[in-house]
Design an enzyme around this catalytic site. Structure first.
Site, mmCIF file in Angstrom:
data_model
loop_
_atom_site.group_PDB
_atom_site.id
_atom_site.type_symbol
_atom_site.label_atom_id
_atom_site.label_comp_id
_atom_site.label_asym_id
_atom_site.label_seq_id
_atom_site.Cartn_x
_atom_site.Cartn_y
_atom_site.Cartn_z
ATOM 1 N N ASP A 163 0.844 -1.197 0.000
ATOM 2 C CA ASP A 163 0.000 0.000 0.000
ATOM 3 C C ASP A 163 0.878 1.246 0.000
ATOM 4 O OD1 ASP A 163 -2.180 -1.627 -0.096
ATOM 5 O OD2 ASP A 163 -3.082 -0.928 1.767
ATOM 6 N N TYR A 166 -1.540 4.835 -2.621
ATOM 7 C CA TYR A 166 -2.995 5.036 -2.559
ATOM 8 C C TYR A 166 -3.475 5.807 -3.784
ATOM 9 C CZ TYR A 166 -3.355 2.972 2.043
ATOM 10 O OH TYR A 166 -3.327 2.076 3.076
ATOM 11 N N ASN A 196 -3.076 -4.441 -1.378
ATOM 12 C CA ASN A 196 -4.303 -4.404 -2.180
ATOM 13 C C ASN A 196 -4.461 -3.082 -2.933
ATOM 14 O OD1 ASN A 196 -4.882 -3.477 0.636
ATOM 15 N ND2 ASN A 196 -6.896 -2.985 -0.226
ATOM 16 N N HIS A 314 -10.150 -6.099 8.768
ATOM 17 C CA HIS A 314 -9.517 -7.119 7.914
ATOM 18 C C HIS A 314 -9.423 -8.492 8.579
ATOM 19 C CE1 HIS A 314 -8.759 -3.980 5.072
ATOM 20 N NE2 HIS A 314 -7.956 -3.326 5.888
ATOM 21 N N HIS A 343 -1.574 -3.451 5.913
ATOM 22 C CA HIS A 343 -3.002 -3.672 5.673
ATOM 23 C C HIS A 343 -3.890 -3.075 6.772
ATOM 24 C CE1 HIS A 343 -6.115 -5.256 3.231
ATOM 25 N NE2 HIS A 343 -6.385 -6.349 3.904
#
Length: 434
Positions: A163, A166, A196, A314, A343
């Protein structure tokens, strides 16, 4: 790679003028400290040339190549596809470097004179400091994190547990992200894994286009992406970065390993196949089996989605559950001493643990998704399980690991507590191969 317009990749192999504006400079290690990759972008085609040396006379030079990519994606909170074409992205490998040595370098003929210090060579038994961050983004909190890391002159390398920008399918945000980290990334090799927020379908079915093209990690083999992932504008861009996801991008910078000092680092991808028999699983098993622990006794891992997480966010995501079920036994078998993840937008440290039970022979997990992202803190926690040693979901910051010797390493969590540089949590980690 895609063959349609959205997946266009052009490689520039001929010599071009070297005067194009240079920006977004960042470094990465090769498999060892004998190689450093210098990356940057230009708005127009130009020669991929770096001059370098141990003095500012820059007695050596190396050339590379450049490419660009195009994508057609639905950004977060948008209702239509947006097209983006990147600047020209340059990567040049500087090979044959000496370890623990300061080098000067200049991009092209008129770039600024910069410098970096190579990390220690594999087996070089000297203290090694590793800066660590996850879920950085590009907010004022992100900038504060970068500022705090810049104050630490002891770090040899940065590990980023996924990540990054963004960008969320807004391609221009990759450019502003690399501009933001440049004061640090032009001097400190920046090793990354996909989170992700790197998934970003590009309109051809492939995933992680920006991550693939911009981040030159040490490849095991050329990348192969057999994903077929397409967005629907009705989802307003939230299918750009699904929190639970499994694609089919193997090798390339998807998963890899490298060595420095007394450490062997494996970098895994939480968002591609991890099951027993998958390409990533078979590579990991072989890689761990081949580690020479007489040279690099510390084995550590980096991946995005945490296997041990007592935060409300999560929980029980299918890709994380499957990855842990397949790979945790390998960590135990081959004595992976510690793992860093992101995450969850909080800090959490585990005790040494295996299959939910604390044990002196288990891996210690550090969740460091507190870099400064725009989605805010993860501040709600479940009842604390026995393996959770400490957690905090109220502050952004970074972490630091100092490998002192073959048997012990000191982990420290440093939140952005105003302008002060304060260690809020620390623990000595024992090497399972010590």
């Amino acid at each position: 790679m895609g063959t349609g317009a959205a997946g266009l990749l052009l490689t520039i192999a001929f010599v071009l003028p070297a005067h194009a504006s240079i920006s977004q400079v960042h470094l990465a290690m090769g498999k060892t400290s004998s190689t450093m990759v210098v990356s940057w972008v230009t708005s127009t085609q130009s020669d991929s040339l770096v001059r370098f040396g141990t003095s500012d006379s820059l007695s050596s030079s190396a050339t590379g190549n450049s490419s660009f990519y195009s994508s057609k994606s639905v950004p977060r909170q948008a209702t239509a596809f947006a097209e983006y074409t990147s600047p020209f992205i340059h990567h040049v490998h500087l090979n044959g470097l000496s370890s623990s040595t300061k080098y000067f370098y200049r991009i092209g003929t008129d770039g600024r004179l910069e410098w970096f210090t190579t990390p220690p060579a594999p087996g070089e038994a000297k203290p090694l400091t590793i800066a660590m961050v996850g879920d950085l983004g590009q907010t004022s909190d992100s900038a504060s994190t970068i500022h705090h890391v810049l104050e630490d002159s002891s770090a040899s390398i940065m590990l980023h547990a996924g990540d990054m920008s963004y960008a969320d399918c807004d391609g221009a945000r990759w450019d502003s992200y690399f501009a933001m980290i440049e004061p640090l990334s032009k001097r400190l090799p920046w090793m990354v894994t996909a989170g992700n927020h790197e998934i970003e379908p590009d309109g051809t079915g492939e995933i992680m286009a920006a991550f693939k093209r911009r981040c030159a990690m040490p490849e095991v083999a050329p990348g192969v992406d057999q994903s077929q992932v397409f967005q629907d504008p009705k989802n307003t861009g939230y299918d750009c970065t699904p929190s639970a996801f499994t694609g089919d991008f193997d090798f390339g910078n998807s998963f890899y390993s490298f060595e420095l000092g007394l450490a062997h680092v494996v970098v895994l991808n939480s968002y591609v196949q991890t099951k027993v028999g998958s390409a990533q699983y078979k590579w990991l098993e072989h890689d761990l089996k081949e580690v020479d622990t007489t040279q690099t006794p510390w084995i550590m891992a980096m991946f995005h989605s945490p296997w041990y997480n007592s935060n409300h966010d999560h929980q029980s995501e299918f890709n994380t559950v499957a990855m842990r079920a397949a790979m945790e036994p390998l960590f135990q078998q081959y004595n992976v001493s510690l793992a860093i993840c992101g995450h969850v937008h909080a800090y959490e440290r585990s005790a040494p643990v295996y299959k939910n039970q604390t044990t002196p022979t288990g891996t210690t997990y550090f969740n460091i998704g507190d870099g400064g992202n725009r989605e805010g803190h993860s501040s709600s926690w479940l009842e604390s399980p026995g393996w959770s040693a400490n957690h905090d979901g109220t502050m952004f910051g970074h972490s630091r690991l100092t490998v002192e010797n073959r048997t012990h390493a000191l982990f420290e969590w440093i939140p952005n507590d105003g302008t002060d540089w304060i260690i809020r949590d620390s623990v000595w980690v024992r090497n399972l191969n010590g």
